[in-house]
Design an enzyme around this catalytic site. Structure first.
Site, mmCIF file in Angstrom:
data_model
loop_
_atom_site.group_PDB
_atom_site.id
_atom_site.type_symbol
_atom_site.label_atom_id
_atom_site.label_comp_id
_atom_site.label_asym_id
_atom_site.label_seq_id
_atom_site.Cartn_x
_atom_site.Cartn_y
_atom_site.Cartn_z
ATOM 1 N N CYS A 1 -14.112 7.442 -1.796
ATOM 2 C CA CYS A 1 -13.855 6.861 -0.460
ATOM 3 C C CYS A 1 -14.609 5.522 -0.366
ATOM 4 C CB CYS A 1 -14.083 7.845 0.658
ATOM 5 S SG CYS A 1 -13.835 7.214 2.236
ATOM 6 N N ASP B 1 -2.407 10.278 2.866
ATOM 7 C CA ASP B 1 -3.611 9.455 2.979
ATOM 8 C C ASP B 1 -3.470 8.218 4.029
ATOM 9 O OD1 ASP B 1 -6.078 8.104 2.824
ATOM 10 O OD2 ASP B 1 -6.220 8.508 0.708
ATOM 11 N N HIS C 1 -6.740 12.514 2.351
ATOM 12 C CA HIS C 1 -7.739 11.724 2.125
ATOM 13 C C HIS C 1 -9.232 12.787 2.110
ATOM 14 C CE1 HIS C 1 -9.949 7.867 1.719
ATOM 15 N NE2 HIS C 1 -10.956 8.467 2.510
#
Length: 248
Positions: free
Chosen positions: A146, A181, A213
């Site tokens: 991320c 996502d 995600h």
């Protein structure tokens, strides 16, 4: 932008069970976690720098670092948030138009501890210096999840990656992506494919179904499809480093 900024999905997930086997240390003034392989399995002079998601150094990231060590890689997680990570399952409910993630990135929780590139990059550079000078590392790879995807050779469900940053990669790059996502959706993924193809370096983008995600760090491993995706994304990373980081 090759991926969108972080959102609420960046702080939602499941804490995994296990007992971390590494050590909590300090690199300069920053908290860190180091996982060291068994001497019989270590890849000499090779290591992995782990740049975490916004939750920072915690149970799940420690367990992943431990698994890289099991596969022979000395692994260091550095606190790129200077003691100010976001908590898991943060409720992003504020005034209209206000997002805690955006406020946190620009100001930090206290208002004077930002987490933008100009503050994060020196911490990453310090970690690299530590690994090279203190640990004698000559072949250094990096993983990012991320937020951490901006400075690495393997990343999963990236955020905040600019197109010019992606085009500027000078080495092999591997990406683990979720099919659902909002931060790295299909259109961003396709743009990334074109950029990497034009760059001429070896690259890989693997797409995992029925996950969102954060799956490679914070998924619900009691659910078979999510556990499979997490495990395969980890294998993807190890295989990538075994191929491109360790000398033949």
């Amino acid at each position: 932008m090759a991926s969108n900024p972080p959102g609420a999905c960046c702080t939602i997930g499941v804490r995994h069970k296990g007992e971390p086997a590494g050590q909590n240390i300090k690199v300069g003034k920053y908290q860190a976690y180091i996982a060291v392989p068994d001497k019989s399995k270590i890849h000499e002079e090779a290591a992995i720098l782990y740049i975490p998601d916004v939750i920072g150094i915690w149970q799940n990231s420690k367990l992943i670092a431990d698994q890289f060590a099991v596969n022979g890689y000395l692994t260091l997680i550095i606190d790129v948030f200077n003691g100010d990570p976001l908590p898991l399952n943060l409720h992003l409910n504020g005034p209209e138009g206000f997002t805690i993630v955006a406020e946190w990135l620009s100001k930090g929780s206290t208002g004077n501890n930002p987490h933008t590139n100009e503050y994060v990059d020196p911490i990453v550079e310090l970690a690299i210096k530590y690994l090279r000078e203190e640990k004698g590392i000559k072949k250094l790879g990096a993983v990012g999840y991320c937020f951490g995807a901006k400075v690495v050779g393997f990343f999963a469900h990236p955020s905040f990656v600019e197109e010019e940053e992606l085009a500027g990669f000078k080495g092999p790059l591997s990406i683990a992506a979720a099919d659902n996502d909002i931060v790295f959706p299909a259109d961003k993924r396709h743009v990334s494919e074109k950029i990497l193809a034009a760059g001429g370096q070896p690259y890989q983008i693997s797409l995992y179904s029925h996950v969102t995600h954060g799956f490679s760090v914070r998924c619900d491993i009691s659910k078979k499809v999510q556990r499979y995706a997490k495990e395969q994304a980890f294998i993807q990373a190890v295989t990538w480093f075994d191929t491109w980081l360790v000398p033949e």
